[in-house]
Motif scaffolding. Sequence first.
Motif, PDB file in Angstrom:
ATOM      1  N   VAL A  34       3.466 -15.817 -12.574  1.00 23.43           N
ATOM      2  CA  VAL A  34       2.696 -15.753 -11.333  1.00 23.43           C
ATOM      3  C   VAL A  34       3.563 -16.197 -10.161  1.00 23.43           C
ATOM      4  CG1 VAL A  34       0.726 -16.743 -10.101  1.00 23.43           C
ATOM      5  CG2 VAL A  34       0.509 -16.142 -12.511  1.00 23.43           C
ATOM      6  N   VAL A  35       3.495 -15.443  -9.081  1.00 20.65           N
ATOM      7  CA  VAL A  35       4.158 -15.800  -7.834  1.00 20.65           C
ATOM      8  C   VAL A  35       3.100 -16.466  -6.958  1.00 20.65           C
ATOM      9  CG1 VAL A  35       5.270 -14.892  -5.758  1.00 20.65           C
ATOM     10  CG2 VAL A  35       5.779 -13.877  -7.995  1.00 20.65           C
ATOM     11  N   GLU A  36       3.342 -17.696  -6.592  1.00 15.74           N
ATOM     12  CA  GLU A  36       2.377 -18.429  -5.772  1.00 15.74           C
ATOM     13  C   GLU A  36       2.267 -17.784  -4.396  1.00 15.74           C
ATOM     14  OE1 GLU A  36       0.412 -20.878  -6.833  1.00 15.74           O
ATOM     15  OE2 GLU A  36       1.339 -20.691  -8.800  1.00 15.74           O
ATOM     16  N   VAL A  37       1.046 -17.585  -3.947  1.00 20.73           N
ATOM     17  CA  VAL A  37       0.773 -17.068  -2.607  1.00 20.73           C
ATOM     18  C   VAL A  37      -0.238 -17.992  -1.941  1.00 20.73           C
ATOM     19  CG1 VAL A  37       1.259 -14.665  -3.219  1.00 20.73           C
ATOM     20  CG2 VAL A  37      -1.062 -15.510  -3.380  1.00 20.73           C
ATOM     21  N   ASP A  38      -0.280 -17.955  -0.634  1.00 18.00           N
ATOM     22  CA  ASP A  38      -1.218 -18.775   0.111  1.00 18.00           C
ATOM     23  C   ASP A  38      -2.645 -18.421  -0.291  1.00 18.00           C
ATOM     24  OD1 ASP A  38      -2.965 -19.277   2.732  1.00 18.00           O
ATOM     25  OD2 ASP A  38      -1.190 -20.596   2.760  1.00 18.00           O
ATOM     26  N   GLU A  39      -3.489 -19.419  -0.445  1.00 16.58           N
ATOM     27  CA  GLU A  39      -4.867 -19.163  -0.875  1.00 16.58           C
ATOM     28  C   GLU A  39      -5.659 -18.343   0.129  1.00 16.58           C
ATOM     29  OE1 GLU A  39      -7.264 -23.161   0.226  1.00 16.58           O
ATOM     30  OE2 GLU A  39      -5.754 -23.376  -1.324  1.00 16.58           O
ATOM     31  N   ILE A  43      -6.605  -9.963  -0.723  1.00 17.31           N
ATOM     32  CA  ILE A  43      -6.760  -9.681  -2.150  1.00 17.31           C
ATOM     33  C   ILE A  43      -5.563  -8.935  -2.721  1.00 17.31           C
ATOM     34  CG2 ILE A  43      -8.137  -7.594  -1.692  1.00 17.31           C
ATOM     35  CD1 ILE A  43      -8.369  -9.935  -4.771  1.00 17.31           C
ATOM     36  N   HIS A  44      -4.968  -8.049  -1.953  1.00 18.56           N
ATOM     37  CA  HIS A  44      -3.829  -7.280  -2.459  1.00 18.56           C
ATOM     38  C   HIS A  44      -2.626  -8.183  -2.709  1.00 18.56           C
ATOM     39  CE1 HIS A  44      -6.076  -4.126  -0.036  1.00 18.56           C
ATOM     40  NE2 HIS A  44      -6.337  -3.906  -1.308  1.00 18.56           N
ATOM     41  N   THR A  45      -2.400  -9.128  -1.811  1.00 18.17           N
ATOM     42  CA  THR A  45      -1.292 -10.060  -1.979  1.00 18.17           C
ATOM     43  C   THR A  45      -1.550 -10.991  -3.155  1.00 18.17           C
ATOM     44  OG1 THR A  45      -0.823  -9.949   0.388  1.00 18.17           O
ATOM     45  CG2 THR A  45       0.081 -11.838  -0.806  1.00 18.17           C
ATOM     46  N   ARG A  46      -2.790 -11.439  -3.323  1.00 20.28           N
ATOM     47  CA  ARG A  46      -3.126 -12.296  -4.464  1.00 20.28           C
ATOM     48  C   ARG A  46      -2.968 -11.539  -5.779  1.00 20.28           C
ATOM     49  NH1 ARG A  46      -8.622 -13.967  -3.955  1.00 20.28           N
ATOM     50  NH2 ARG A  46      -8.876 -12.478  -2.288  1.00 20.28           N
ATOM     51  N   LEU A  47      -3.370 -10.273  -5.803  1.00 16.65           N
ATOM     52  CA  LEU A  47      -3.216  -9.464  -7.011  1.00 16.65           C
ATOM     53  C   LEU A  47      -1.735  -9.270  -7.336  1.00 16.65           C
ATOM     54  CD1 LEU A  47      -4.325  -7.683  -9.278  1.00 16.65           C
ATOM     55  CD2 LEU A  47      -4.531  -5.826  -7.606  1.00 16.65           C
ATOM     56  N   ALA A  48      -0.951  -8.927  -6.339  1.00 14.41           N
ATOM     57  CA  ALA A  48       0.488  -8.737  -6.562  1.00 14.41           C
ATOM     58  C   ALA A  48       1.112 -10.028  -7.083  1.00 14.41           C
ATOM     59  CB  ALA A  48       1.167  -8.302  -5.259  1.00 14.41           C
ATOM     60  N   GLY A  49       0.772 -11.143  -6.491  1.00 15.89           N
ATOM     61  CA  GLY A  49       1.311 -12.420  -6.947  1.00 15.89           C
ATOM     62  C   GLY A  49       0.912 -12.738  -8.377  1.00 15.89           C
ATOM     63  N   PHE A  50      -0.312 -12.444  -8.731  1.00 10.74           N
ATOM     64  CA  PHE A  50      -0.770 -12.757 -10.086  1.00 10.74           C
ATOM     65  C   PHE A  50      -0.014 -11.954 -11.147  1.00 10.74           C
ATOM     66  CE2 PHE A  50      -3.409 -12.768 -13.849  1.00 10.74           C
ATOM     67  CZ  PHE A  50      -3.622 -14.131 -13.989  1.00 10.74           C
ATOM     68  N   VAL A  51       0.352 -10.731 -10.817  1.00  8.73           N
ATOM     69  CA  VAL A  51       1.084  -9.919 -11.796  1.00  8.73           C
ATOM     70  C   VAL A  51       2.596 -10.092 -11.675  1.00  8.73           C
ATOM     71  CG1 VAL A  51      -0.777  -8.256 -12.082  1.00  8.73           C
ATOM     72  CG2 VAL A  51       1.008  -7.799 -10.414  1.00  8.73           C
ATOM     73  N   GLY A  52       3.008 -11.090 -10.869  1.00 10.91           N
ATOM     74  CA  GLY A  52       4.431 -11.439 -10.822  1.00 10.91           C
ATOM     75  C   GLY A  52       5.244 -10.698  -9.787  1.00 10.91           C
ATOM     76  N   ARG A  53       4.606 -10.182  -8.781  1.00 12.27           N
ATOM     77  CA  ARG A  53       5.325  -9.417  -7.745  1.00 12.27           C
ATOM     78  C   ARG A  53       5.299 -10.162  -6.421  1.00 12.27           C
ATOM     79  NH1 ARG A  53       5.988  -7.483 -12.028  1.00 12.27           N
ATOM     80  NH2 ARG A  53       5.907  -5.300 -12.614  1.00 12.27           N
TER      81      ARG A  53
END
Length: 55
Positions: A34-39, A43-53
């Motif tokens: 997981v790539v940490e992103v600002d809370e 949603i697109h940035t959170r999804l990308a971060g969760f899948v490691g992008r």
Amino acid sequence: MDDLDPVLSDPALEWFRVNVPADQRSEGGPFGPVVEVDESADIHTRLAGFVGRRV
């Protein structure tokens, strides 16, 4: 990422959380750690971060 449908992204993120748990991934797999992103990220940035992008 303006061409992504936010209506689909919420269920996609939930699907990944259930079916591709963060603790079962490695650097060599299709989904990285997981790539940490600002809370407050969209949603697109959170999804990308969760899948490691990174976005």
